[in-house]
Write a protein that holds these residues in place. Sequence first.
Motif, PDB file in Angstrom:
ATOM      1  N   LYS A  10       1.035  -1.064  -0.145  1.00  0.00           N
ATOM      2  CA  LYS A  10      -0.116  -0.093   0.065  1.00  0.00           C
ATOM      3  C   LYS A  10       0.813   1.193   0.006  1.00  0.00           C
ATOM      4  CE  LYS A  10      -1.905   1.081   3.796  1.00  0.00           C
ATOM      5  NZ  LYS A  10      -2.707   0.550   5.131  1.00  0.00           N
ATOM      6  N   PRO A  11       1.219   1.890  -1.164  1.00  0.00           N
ATOM      7  CA  PRO A  11       1.996   2.977  -1.192  1.00  0.00           C
ATOM      8  C   PRO A  11       2.123   4.152  -0.394  1.00  0.00           C
ATOM      9  CG  PRO A  11       1.238   2.279  -3.390  1.00  0.00           C
ATOM     10  CD  PRO A  11       0.234   1.624  -2.264  1.00  0.00           C
ATOM     11  N   ALA A  15       4.363  12.581  -2.299  1.00  0.00           N
ATOM     12  CA  ALA A  15       5.173  13.565  -1.538  1.00  0.00           C
ATOM     13  C   ALA A  15       5.869  12.816  -0.583  1.00  0.00           C
ATOM     14  CB  ALA A  15       4.511  14.788  -1.028  1.00  0.00           C
ATOM     15  N   ALA A  16       5.422  11.987   0.101  1.00  0.00           N
ATOM     16  CA  ALA A  16       6.298  11.376   1.068  1.00  0.00           C
ATOM     17  C   ALA A  16       7.294  10.516   0.557  1.00  0.00           C
ATOM     18  CB  ALA A  16       5.280  10.373   1.802  1.00  0.00           C
ATOM     19  N   VAL A  17       7.204   9.957  -0.684  1.00  0.00           N
ATOM     20  CA  VAL A  17       8.211   9.278  -1.328  1.00  0.00           C
ATOM     21  C   VAL A  17       9.408  10.402  -1.672  1.00  0.00           C
ATOM     22  CG1 VAL A  17       8.870   7.752  -3.364  1.00  0.00           C
ATOM     23  CG2 VAL A  17       6.632   7.412  -2.398  1.00  0.00           C
ATOM     24  N   ASN A  18       8.745  11.315  -2.489  1.00  0.00           N
ATOM     25  CA  ASN A  18       9.810  12.439  -2.632  1.00  0.00           C
ATOM     26  C   ASN A  18      10.941  12.647  -1.323  1.00  0.00           C
ATOM     27  OD1 ASN A  18       9.192  12.545  -5.432  1.00  0.00           O
ATOM     28  ND2 ASN A  18       7.714  14.252  -4.962  1.00  0.00           N
ATOM     29  N   GLY A  19      10.068  12.921  -0.230  1.00  0.00           N
ATOM     30  CA  GLY A  19      10.716  13.187   1.062  1.00  0.00           C
ATOM     31  C   GLY A  19      11.872  12.200   1.332  1.00  0.00           C
ATOM     32  N   LEU A  31      17.992   4.777  -3.456  1.00  0.00           N
ATOM     33  CA  LEU A  31      16.622   4.437  -3.052  1.00  0.00           C
ATOM     34  C   LEU A  31      15.947   3.522  -4.209  1.00  0.00           C
ATOM     35  CD1 LEU A  31      14.377   5.004  -0.911  1.00  0.00           C
ATOM     36  CD2 LEU A  31      13.299   6.527  -2.663  1.00  0.00           C
ATOM     37  N   VAL A  32      15.248   2.381  -3.722  1.00  0.00           N
ATOM     38  CA  VAL A  32      14.833   1.451  -4.850  1.00  0.00           C
ATOM     39  C   VAL A  32      13.094   1.415  -4.338  1.00  0.00           C
ATOM     40  CG1 VAL A  32      14.825  -0.725  -6.145  1.00  0.00           C
ATOM     41  CG2 VAL A  32      17.225   0.246  -5.287  1.00  0.00           C
ATOM     42  N   LEU A  33      12.252   1.463  -5.220  1.00  0.00           N
ATOM     43  CA  LEU A  33      10.960   1.417  -4.846  1.00  0.00           C
ATOM     44  C   LEU A  33      10.310   0.166  -5.453  1.00  0.00           C
ATOM     45  CD1 LEU A  33       9.597   4.994  -5.867  1.00  0.00           C
ATOM     46  CD2 LEU A  33       9.711   4.117  -3.538  1.00  0.00           C
ATOM     47  N   LEU A  34       9.667  -0.433  -4.495  1.00  0.00           N
ATOM     48  CA  LEU A  34       8.628  -1.708  -5.021  1.00  0.00           C
ATOM     49  C   LEU A  34       7.298  -1.398  -4.426  1.00  0.00           C
ATOM     50  CD1 LEU A  34       8.400  -4.462  -6.224  1.00  0.00           C
ATOM     51  CD2 LEU A  34       8.837  -5.552  -3.953  1.00  0.00           C
ATOM     52  N   GLU A  35       6.542  -0.840  -5.207  1.00  0.00           N
ATOM     53  CA  GLU A  35       5.035  -0.394  -4.574  1.00  0.00           C
ATOM     54  C   GLU A  35       4.054  -1.186  -5.407  1.00  0.00           C
ATOM     55  OE1 GLU A  35       5.293   3.711  -6.059  1.00  0.00           O
ATOM     56  OE2 GLU A  35       5.405   4.240  -3.810  1.00  0.00           O
ATOM     57  N   LYS A  36       3.082  -1.390  -4.478  1.00  0.00           N
ATOM     58  CA  LYS A  36       1.767  -2.117  -5.091  1.00  0.00           C
ATOM     59  C   LYS A  36       2.203  -3.362  -5.519  1.00  0.00           C
ATOM     60  CE  LYS A  36      -0.560   2.079  -6.749  1.00  0.00           C
ATOM     61  NZ  LYS A  36      -1.402   2.494  -7.766  1.00  0.00           N
ATOM     62  N   TYR A  37       3.087  -4.200  -4.988  1.00  0.00           N
ATOM     63  CA  TYR A  37       3.557  -5.387  -5.472  1.00  0.00           C
ATOM     64  C   TYR A  37       2.211  -6.620  -5.166  1.00  0.00           C
ATOM     65  CZ  TYR A  37       5.144  -6.231  -0.544  1.00  0.00           C
ATOM     66  OH  TYR A  37       5.143  -6.225   0.767  1.00  0.00           O
ATOM     67  N   ASP A  39       2.602 -10.015  -5.500  1.00  0.00           N
ATOM     68  CA  ASP A  39       3.133 -11.391  -5.219  1.00  0.00           C
ATOM     69  C   ASP A  39       4.421 -11.479  -4.307  1.00  0.00           C
ATOM     70  OD1 ASP A  39       3.788 -13.760  -5.659  1.00  0.00           O
ATOM     71  OD2 ASP A  39       3.581 -13.749  -7.975  1.00  0.00           O
ATOM     72  N   LYS A  40       4.483 -12.265  -3.448  1.00  0.00           N
ATOM     73  CA  LYS A  40       5.696 -12.357  -2.640  1.00  0.00           C
ATOM     74  C   LYS A  40       7.059 -12.502  -3.462  1.00  0.00           C
ATOM     75  CE  LYS A  40       7.215 -14.448   1.739  1.00  0.00           C
ATOM     76  NZ  LYS A  40       6.892 -15.392   2.912  1.00  0.00           N
ATOM     77  N   ALA A  41       6.878 -13.321  -4.484  1.00  0.00           N
ATOM     78  CA  ALA A  41       8.108 -13.521  -5.241  1.00  0.00           C
ATOM     79  C   ALA A  41       8.875 -12.164  -5.785  1.00  0.00           C
ATOM     80  CB  ALA A  41       7.531 -14.128  -6.490  1.00  0.00           C
ATOM     81  N   GLN A  42       7.819 -11.033  -5.646  1.00  0.00           N
ATOM     82  CA  GLN A  42       8.500  -9.859  -6.417  1.00  0.00           C
ATOM     83  C   GLN A  42       9.207  -9.316  -5.161  1.00  0.00           C
ATOM     84  OE1 GLN A  42       4.160  -8.518  -7.583  1.00  0.00           O
ATOM     85  NE2 GLN A  42       5.443  -7.360  -8.843  1.00  0.00           N
ATOM     86  N   LEU A  43       8.695  -9.199  -3.929  1.00  0.00           N
ATOM     87  CA  LEU A  43       9.332  -8.905  -2.700  1.00  0.00           C
ATOM     88  C   LEU A  43      10.630  -9.698  -2.552  1.00  0.00           C
ATOM     89  CD1 LEU A  43       9.494  -7.144  -0.117  1.00  0.00           C
ATOM     90  CD2 LEU A  43       8.358  -8.665   1.084  1.00  0.00           C
ATOM     91  N   LEU A  44      10.546 -10.849  -2.639  1.00  0.00           N
ATOM     92  CA  LEU A  44      11.811 -11.767  -2.568  1.00  0.00           C
ATOM     93  C   LEU A  44      12.865 -11.611  -3.473  1.00  0.00           C
ATOM     94  CD1 LEU A  44      10.149 -15.307  -1.951  1.00  0.00           C
ATOM     95  CD2 LEU A  44      11.183 -13.611  -0.271  1.00  0.00           C
ATOM     96  N   ASP A  45      12.669 -11.322  -4.632  1.00  0.00           N
ATOM     97  CA  ASP A  45      13.420 -10.643  -5.741  1.00  0.00           C
ATOM     98  C   ASP A  45      14.051  -9.255  -5.293  1.00  0.00           C
ATOM     99  OD1 ASP A  45      14.946 -11.189  -8.139  1.00  0.00           O
ATOM    100  OD2 ASP A  45      13.541  -9.238  -8.880  1.00  0.00           O
ATOM    101  N   ALA A  46      13.121  -8.314  -5.069  1.00  0.00           N
ATOM    102  CA  ALA A  46      13.657  -7.147  -4.681  1.00  0.00           C
ATOM    103  C   ALA A  46      14.490  -6.977  -3.382  1.00  0.00           C
ATOM    104  CB  ALA A  46      12.375  -6.129  -4.584  1.00  0.00           C
ATOM    105  N   VAL A  47      14.467  -7.931  -2.489  1.00  0.00           N
ATOM    106  CA  VAL A  47      15.396  -7.371  -1.323  1.00  0.00           C
ATOM    107  C   VAL A  47      16.462  -8.158  -1.387  1.00  0.00           C
ATOM    108  CG1 VAL A  47      13.425  -7.638   0.231  1.00  0.00           C
ATOM    109  CG2 VAL A  47      14.232  -9.782  -0.245  1.00  0.00           C
ATOM    110  N   LYS A  48      16.933  -8.817  -2.769  1.00  0.00           N
ATOM    111  CA  LYS A  48      17.898  -9.797  -2.634  1.00  0.00           C
ATOM    112  C   LYS A  48      19.340  -8.933  -2.382  1.00  0.00           C
ATOM    113  CE  LYS A  48      17.738 -11.693  -6.862  1.00  0.00           C
ATOM    114  NZ  LYS A  48      17.097 -12.173  -8.008  1.00  0.00           N
ATOM    115  N   ASP A  49      19.423  -7.770  -3.081  1.00  0.00           N
ATOM    116  CA  ASP A  49      20.753  -6.663  -2.622  1.00  0.00           C
ATOM    117  C   ASP A  49      20.380  -5.388  -1.950  1.00  0.00           C
ATOM    118  OD1 ASP A  49      19.171  -5.569  -4.613  1.00  0.00           O
ATOM    119  OD2 ASP A  49      20.802  -5.362  -6.102  1.00  0.00           O
ATOM    120  N   ALA A  50      19.097  -5.560  -0.975  1.00  0.00           N
ATOM    121  CA  ALA A  50      19.079  -4.364  -0.373  1.00  0.00           C
ATOM    122  C   ALA A  50      19.863  -4.399   1.197  1.00  0.00           C
ATOM    123  CB  ALA A  50      17.574  -4.254   0.196  1.00  0.00           C
TER     124      ALA A  50
END
Length: 306
Positions: A10-11, A15-19, A31-37, A39-50
Amino acid sequence: MKKVLVATEKPFAAAAVNGIREEIEGAGHELVLLEKYTDKAQLLDAVKDADAMIIRSDKVDAEVLDAAKNLKIVVRAGAGYDNIDLEAATAHKVVAENTPGQNSNAVAELVFGLLVFAVRNFYNGKSGSELMGKKLGILAFGNVGRNVARIAKGFGMDVLAYDAYCPKEAIEAAGVKAVDSQEELFEASDIVSLHIPATAETKNSINRALVGKMPKGAILVNTARKEVINEAELLALLAERDDLKYLTDIMPERDAEFRQFEGRYFSTPKKMGAQTAEANANAGIAAARQINAFFKDGCTKFQVNR
Ligand code: 3PG
C-alpha cells in the motif's frame, strides 16, 4: 553507498516518497521502490541486494530475511510491528525498528470519522445521535490513544482509559479517567476504541465476555488490528444484541458474515488509518532518517528486537 528498498504493497503518497528520496539520496545512498506488489516473489527478488528496507504492513518473515542477504536494518514506517518476525530478524542479525507516534494523529482522526458516520446511521437520512456527553473508553493509552482522548474532549465526550502497562497517574495527568481493568472499561463505556497491539496476550482477547458488558446502544471501534478480535464471539454477540455496532478499519477475516448486520457494521475496504499525506510523510521520512543514522552512527534508538 547503501541500497535502501521501500517495499510498500500500500504505497505512500507521492510527496512522502519524494521526502524519503531526498533523505536517502542526500545521505549518499540509493533508493529503490517496490510499490503495489501483488506477489511475494516480487518482494523476495527486490530484497536480494538491499542493505536496508522501509516497509508498512508488509510482511517480513524468515523467507524474506533469508532472501535479503545484505540486509542490516528494516524500519516499519508506523507503530505496529507484528508484521515483522522479530526472532528471525535477530537470528539474521537484522535490526528491526518502528517509528512510534508518527502516524498516530491520522489514526485517531479516523476513529471519529467512523464514529460520526455510525451515530448518524451511515448517512441514510434517518435521525441519529451525537457524540457529546457519551462515554468513550480508550483501550491502551499510547500515542494513538492519547490523540483519541484529545479529540474526544473537543467533542465534549467523557473520556476513560485503561492501559495494562501505563500507570493510572499518567492517564489521569492527561485529564482522562483511569479505570482499573478492561472489564470495567467495557462496562462503563458507550463506545470503546481499541488501540492495543496484536501480541500473544491480546490476540482474540476482545471477546463476547468483554464486549457483552457494554451498555445498550454500544459501539466498538477498531483501528488497531483484526487479530485482537475474537470474530466468532463478536458475530454471535451481534446476532444476539441488535443494539450493538462494530466499526473497523481492518477488514475481518469473516467480513462476509459481519455484513449481514447491515446498519450496525462497517469496515473500510483497505486499512486507511495512517493513509494521509501527513502521516505518510512523517512516518516515511522518520524511517529514512533512522536508516541514515544507523549507517552513519550505528544509532538503534527505535530498535524493537533487542
Ligand atoms: C501502524 O501500525 O502504524 C498502523 O496500523 C498503520 O499501518 P499502515 O502503514 O499499513 O497503514
